[in-house]
Design a protein around this motif. Structure first.
Motif, PDB file in Angstrom:
ATOM      1  N   ASP A  45       0.816  -1.219   0.000  1.00  0.00           N
ATOM      2  CA  ASP A  45       0.000   0.000   0.000  1.00  0.00           C
ATOM      3  C   ASP A  45       0.846   1.264   0.000  1.00  0.00           C
ATOM      4  O   ASP A  45       0.325   2.366   0.111  1.00  0.00           O
ATOM      5  N   SER A  66      -0.431   6.163   3.854  1.00  0.00           N
ATOM      6  CA  SER A  66      -1.759   6.769   3.752  1.00  0.00           C
ATOM      7  C   SER A  66      -1.850   8.114   4.471  1.00  0.00           C
ATOM      8  O   SER A  66      -2.672   8.949   4.101  1.00  0.00           O
ATOM      9  N   HIS A  67      -1.012   8.346   5.478  1.00  0.00           N
ATOM     10  CA  HIS A  67      -1.065   9.608   6.220  1.00  0.00           C
ATOM     11  C   HIS A  67       0.287  10.285   6.378  1.00  0.00           C
ATOM     12  O   HIS A  67       0.349  11.433   6.783  1.00  0.00           O
TER      13      HIS A  67
END
Length: 98
Positions: A45, A66-67
């Protein structure tokens, strides 16, 4: 003897990177007078951005989650949130017009 072994290890370390660079297209951008070349690969990911500042040869590797973004620029560790990222201002150019 060390003078011969260390450069050889450096070349071996670069060999996998060069092979990956052929698979992914090399992209370039300019920022504050410096030109950067980089490739983007996907590992699970996470997007991995690997490249070099062309004038100095300083390498960078950024892992974009993702962050958060983490990685190294030269020998310095970096870490910042995606909220802190500002998009590059890309100027559009018309190459041909009829």
């Amino acid at each position: 003897m060390k003078n011969y072994i260390l450069p050889a290890l450096g070349l071996l370390a670069l060999a996998p990177t060069a092979a990956l660079a052929k698979d992914e297209p090399v992209k370039r951008f300019e920022h504050e007078g410096s030109t950067y070349s980089y490739t983007v690969t996907k590992v699970g990911d996470t997007r991995v951005i690997s490249g070099v500042e062309e004038r100095t040869g300083k390498p960078f590797t950024l892992r974009v989650g993702s962050h958060r973004v983490r990685g190294t620029v030269g020998s310095q560790q970096v870490s910042f949130t995606l909220r802190d990222v500002e998009p590059l201002k890309v100027e559009t150019t018309t190459l041909a017009s009829r």
